[in-house]
Design an enzyme around this catalytic site. Structure first.
Site, mmCIF file in Angstrom:
data_model
loop_
_atom_site.group_PDB
_atom_site.id
_atom_site.type_symbol
_atom_site.label_atom_id
_atom_site.label_comp_id
_atom_site.label_asym_id
_atom_site.label_seq_id
_atom_site.Cartn_x
_atom_site.Cartn_y
_atom_site.Cartn_z
ATOM 1 N N ARG A 1 71.549 18.037 31.645
ATOM 2 C CA ARG A 1 71.163 16.807 30.950
ATOM 3 C C ARG A 1 72.379 15.890 30.913
ATOM 4 O O ARG A 1 73.478 16.324 30.534
ATOM 5 C CB ARG A 1 70.702 17.138 29.536
ATOM 6 C CG ARG A 1 69.455 17.994 29.495
ATOM 7 C CD ARG A 1 68.215 17.192 29.844
ATOM 8 N NE ARG A 1 67.080 18.083 30.129
ATOM 9 C CZ ARG A 1 65.841 17.651 30.278
ATOM 10 N NH1 ARG A 1 65.560 16.358 30.192
ATOM 11 N NH2 ARG A 1 64.876 18.495 30.526
ATOM 12 N N THR B 1 60.335 47.832 43.507
ATOM 13 C CA THR B 1 61.685 48.224 43.921
ATOM 14 C C THR B 1 62.146 47.516 45.185
ATOM 15 O O THR B 1 62.927 48.045 45.960
ATOM 16 C CB THR B 1 61.748 49.750 44.128
ATOM 17 O OG1 THR B 1 60.723 50.115 45.044
ATOM 18 C CG2 THR B 1 61.536 50.488 42.827
ATOM 19 N N ASP C 1 48.795 11.633 30.687
ATOM 20 C CA ASP C 1 48.653 12.929 31.337
ATOM 21 C C ASP C 1 49.340 13.960 30.471
ATOM 22 O O ASP C 1 50.208 13.646 29.660
ATOM 23 C CB ASP C 1 49.219 12.915 32.757
ATOM 24 C CG ASP C 1 50.697 12.717 32.799
ATOM 25 O OD1 ASP C 1 51.175 11.761 32.157
ATOM 26 O OD2 ASP C 1 51.398 13.506 33.456
ATOM 27 N N SER D 1 64.609 13.405 28.685
ATOM 28 C CA SER D 1 64.759 12.320 29.642
ATOM 29 C C SER D 1 63.422 11.619 29.822
ATOM 30 O O SER D 1 62.409 12.260 30.051
ATOM 31 C CB SER D 1 65.205 12.899 30.988
ATOM 32 O OG SER D 1 66.307 13.769 30.802
ATOM 33 N N GLU E 1 46.312 6.200 28.745
ATOM 34 C CA GLU E 1 45.882 6.472 30.100
ATOM 35 C C GLU E 1 46.878 7.382 30.754
ATOM 36 O O GLU E 1 48.068 7.354 30.473
ATOM 37 C CB GLU E 1 45.776 5.164 30.889
ATOM 38 C CG GLU E 1 45.179 5.340 32.253
ATOM 39 C CD GLU E 1 46.183 5.084 33.329
ATOM 40 O OE1 GLU E 1 46.000 5.576 34.446
ATOM 41 O OE2 GLU E 1 47.167 4.385 33.039
ATOM 42 N N GLU E 2 46.369 8.174 31.630
ATOM 43 C CA GLU E 2 47.193 9.201 32.246
ATOM 44 C C GLU E 2 47.193 9.029 33.746
ATOM 45 O O GLU E 2 46.209 8.660 34.340
ATOM 46 C CB GLU E 2 46.548 10.548 31.956
ATOM 47 C CG GLU E 2 46.912 11.610 32.924
ATOM 48 C CD GLU E 2 47.419 12.778 32.170
ATOM 49 O OE1 GLU E 2 47.870 13.710 32.810
ATOM 50 O OE2 GLU E 2 47.378 12.736 30.934
ATOM 51 N N HIS F 1 52.038 7.573 27.755
ATOM 52 C CA HIS F 1 51.355 8.232 28.883
ATOM 53 C C HIS F 1 50.210 9.083 28.399
ATOM 54 O O HIS F 1 50.150 9.469 27.246
ATOM 55 C CB HIS F 1 52.315 9.076 29.696
ATOM 56 C CG HIS F 1 52.740 10.313 28.980
ATOM 57 N ND1 HIS F 1 52.039 11.500 29.059
ATOM 58 C CD2 HIS F 1 53.780 10.559 28.153
ATOM 59 C CE1 HIS F 1 52.646 12.413 28.324
ATOM 60 N NE2 HIS F 1 53.709 11.868 27.757
ATOM 61 N N HIS G 1 63.110 47.541 51.445
ATOM 62 C CA HIS G 1 62.909 48.661 50.529
ATOM 63 C C HIS G 1 64.279 49.046 49.961
ATOM 64 O O HIS G 1 65.209 49.345 50.718
ATOM 65 C CB HIS G 1 62.303 49.808 51.340
ATOM 66 C CG HIS G 1 61.871 50.983 50.541
ATOM 67 N ND1 HIS G 1 62.746 51.774 49.832
ATOM 68 C CD2 HIS G 1 60.644 51.514 50.347
ATOM 69 C CE1 HIS G 1 62.065 52.748 49.239
ATOM 70 N NE2 HIS G 1 60.784 52.605 49.537
ATOM 71 N N HIS H 1 54.613 19.988 24.985
ATOM 72 C CA HIS H 1 54.866 20.822 26.177
ATOM 73 C C HIS H 1 54.664 22.305 25.903
ATOM 74 O O HIS H 1 54.818 23.119 26.804
ATOM 75 C CB HIS H 1 56.292 20.641 26.732
ATOM 76 C CG HIS H 1 56.511 19.339 27.413
ATOM 77 N ND1 HIS H 1 57.312 19.203 28.516
ATOM 78 C CD2 HIS H 1 56.011 18.112 27.161
ATOM 79 C CE1 HIS H 1 57.315 17.936 28.897
ATOM 80 N NE2 HIS H 1 56.531 17.258 28.086
ATOM 81 N N ASP I 1 51.468 14.380 22.447
ATOM 82 C CA ASP I 1 52.170 14.030 23.685
ATOM 83 C C ASP I 1 51.165 13.770 24.783
ATOM 84 O O ASP I 1 50.928 14.614 25.601
ATOM 85 C CB ASP I 1 53.130 15.162 24.053
ATOM 86 C CG ASP I 1 53.911 14.877 25.323
ATOM 87 O OD1 ASP I 1 53.993 13.713 25.713
ATOM 88 O OD2 ASP I 1 54.412 15.831 25.941
#
Lengths: 478, 478
Positions: free
Chosen positions: A320, A307, A103, A422, A143-144, A101, A205, A450, A134
């Protein structure tokens, strides 16, 4: 068929090293971030760039339009086109489907990059840049595209583009360490969950209201705290029953793997790992499920002090999956556990546990190598919800060809690994083509995909290119 | 001194209703948001606007420059000036210090406002707009400034500007319900805490690493889950020993208060409050501590699905303090408890519990009323870390004057309430002047200060103005 001249090919690749790096630099310079809608034109530009290079190699290309992407804000934008390429069409030959990939993950200097993320920068034999490892490292093309629509595009071409695929190769994961190559025959799957706890109609609040109401945030952190024991065991009743038992042969494989337990602990900056031994840590990554809490939507998340009592908070976690866990069964077990926890909690707030609420974007690309021995098909792009684990036979002809290629380039037998992450499209390919899939990683485990300061080593780029070339040649012989 | 003509004054105020509303509209139109550095010029504009109005009333004004504000990004910007005003200077008369604030919370239409937040909009007898009830509603003047520097400015003027203050009045809180006025003699204090859990040097991919390491997020949600029982009891050992015991007289006060338990539950959109009775709920707000978990910094907080393992996460929570809890003692108890929890957890991650790490910005303003019976001092602006609770004697001359004023305008005896929130400058005034402080709220409890669709009722604006006028006249008689 005569034996190919491997040495001549390797030396040609060596000569082309500056060209390989400059191609990678061109690819990295296109910020094809699929998570950012405003970068969509950059993805289209990336696709066009790859198409041009493929056509120069003699490939016939098609751009499939997978339709629109639904954005969370309610608007839609067109998905980028999916590039499908064919190189060679001799029906007497086998067909290899090559897949990766283009992208990339978002990146900006402020995140802690030491160099401009979209400018490939060489330092000490390392090539830093988003997408360098990556997944923009391949020789000729990549290609992405965003995510959605690939599965449909593929299904529609099951009996045409995909009909005569004999093998599939995906290069989108990493070595176990930094020196020894591997082939990967398994992937964990994933189920993603959100847990919403809603109370007041709007934020309150904490001074004026605190002490009188069941606060959604307290409910939520408690629920999230009941998913893992303090030593990292998943506390979902019944889940462990769905994990395939460990065999003695398998146990021996982990013992033989090139993996330094202490180095790994140092790499993730801890004095103590969850597991005490190398084998247990490898199994925890490769063949057992894991659960991670990723964050909370709706609560205060900025710097400083605020707060407020948040009125609606949504916890996010994922599990996973490994063989034989089926996503649907796991979803049911998890939602049942969440509902039981909630009953225990006794809160009047509104509770909504959802499995797989959203698309998790994945992404894919064509990679291409100009070997004439095989008809090669090229392409990219997918989307997935949750996906089951994938496990292949590491002894078939696809893996044998990969192993011989590695032996030729590195002089060693590869490790046979399973990956903790994955890549659901792996299963899609296997199912649609009925042919074996192999993962052939090129990058080292410290490439920081990543993350900040992603890189690929120059040696990995060059030897990886040789390996891919040798793999195709070996496969043609098979 | 002759009895003032209350009726004439009230009827003059009634006649001036359109003028009151148009003044409020002018004030709301200046987006004096102290939390947004880019709005700083608007705060200066707001100060100038008030100064002009005060001078038209004959006040002598000084603008104190409290110095620079350190922004979290490392840069500094000037704090807005603090406006100090004097009206009258007869040494034979008592001096009333009137205090409120003019800076407002952030607001934008997208947050869920039904009208433009910085355009005062009248609908069904309600005036909607940011700052309409908190705290730009006073007749003549109000002024806003960021936060830091007031305490120093005040301390430096302890023997000059503050030397002859006899009483202080602050109007910066709310009624218990929507119909009956009250006077407020207590405030809870606050201690703010952050809990940092740090593991890997950078975020990790949950597929590749999940199952092998102690994840900071799991540690943190567990620590945060151990602060409150499921029925809202604070689980910090020893903390309850520092809460002043409940007296029988005090208990009777709660029973008499005008407060609808069911209405309150409906208001915060719940089917079950933590406490079963009206008295217990009132006590939970007014005289017992509370703990709220506000959020987590460093984890995934966006919409959609992200599968990262965050490397460093920081939980934020605060405890509201009541008499006799001392912030320093409570800080110690909490940090001790956090460290004990951490020891139980046995995680190799790095743990850093901090009390009061940052400034919590508060804000103040001068309000002024042109009564000639008293010398009136006016001003505004403060900053605070944590602050202890405040408790006054509701039977002294300040409160008696307030009660008589309310009787004149509303025809009823006020409730005497304690407020769950914190206005630490209250204590600063009491300590620096040695004179009694009273809180005299004007707005109803559904005014939604700090939230979306903040409003003040036209009747509250007009009757509140009358009450403030009557209070000053009554105080002059005292």
């Amino acid at each position: 068929m005569s034996e190919p001249n491997f040495d001549a090919i390797f030396s040609a690749i060596e000569t082309k090293k500056p060209h390989l790096i400059s191609l990678l630099a061109e690819a990295v310079a296109i910020p094809s971030v699929s998570a950012e809608p405003e970068r969509r034109p950059d993805i289209v530009r990336m696709v066009e760039w790859v198409k041009k290079h493929l056509e120069q190699l003699g490939a016939t290309c098609e751009l499939a339009q997978p339709g629109d992407q639904q954005l969370s804000a309610g608007s839609t934008i067109p998905l980028p086109p999916i590039l499908l390429g064919k190189l060679g069409c001799d029906p007497k030959k086998k067909t290899l489907l090559v897949y990766a990939h283009l992208d990339v993950q978002p990146a900006s200097r402020e995140d802690g990059w030491h160099t401009e993320p979209f400018t490939l920068t060489e330092k000490d034999g390392k090539l830093f840049g988003r997408g360098s490892t990556d997944d923009k490292f391949c020789l000729e093309g990549m290609e992405e595209s965003g995510s959605e629509g690939l599965e449909e595009t593929l299904k529609a071409r099951k009996d045409s583009f995909l009909s005569d695929v004999s093998f599939t190769c995906i290069s989108d994961n990493y070595w176990l360490g930094t020196t020894k190559p591997c082939l990967t025959y398994g992937l964990r799957g994933i189920c993603y969950f959100t847990v919403e706890v809603a109370g007041p109609t709007q934020d309150l609040h904490s001074g004026i209201y605190g002490g009188t109401l069941y606060e959604p945030m307290s409910d939520l952190v408690w629920v999230l705290s009941q998913l893992l024991s303090k030593d990292g065991q998943i506390m979902i009743p019944g889940l462990a029953d769905h994990v395939a038992p460990l065999t003695e042969t398998e146990r021996e494989m982990y013992a033989k793997m090139d993996f330094d337990h202490d180095e790994y602990a140092k790499h993730i900056n801890t004095t103590k790992l969850l597991k005490a031994t190398k084998e247990e840590t490898l199994m925890a990554r490769m063949r057992y499920p894991s659960l991670s809490v990723h964050g909370i939507e709706g609560a205060f998340h900025g710097a400083g002090a605020k707060t407020v009592i948040p009125c609606k908070v949504t916890g996010k976690f994922s599990i996973r999956l490994v063989p034989d866990m089926k996503p649907k069964v796991i979803d049911e077990l998890v939602v049942k556990h969440l509902n039981e926890l909630w009953a225990q909690r006794g809160s009047p707030n509104r509770f909504n546990p959802i499995s797989d609420p959203v698309l998790i974007t994945a992404s894919t690309t064509p990679t291409c190598f100009s070997a004439k021995h095989l008809k090669i098909q090229l392409f990219g792009a997918t989307a997935f919800h949750s996906g089951p684990a994938w496990l292949a036979d590491p002894h078939g002809p696809n893996f044998q060809a990969g192993a011989r290629a590695i032996k030729r380039v590195y002089g060693v037998e590869p490790d046979y690994t399973r990956e903790g992450g994955s890549i659901p499209v792996t299963l899609t390919f296997q199912e649609l083509t009925g042919a074996p899939v192999m993962l052939l990683p090129i990058g080292a485990n410290d490439d920081m995909a990543h993350s900040q300061n992603e890189k690929i080593n120059v040696t990995n780029l060059v030897k990886g290119t040789k390996t891919l070339a040798a793999y195709i040649l070996e496969l043609a012989k098979a």
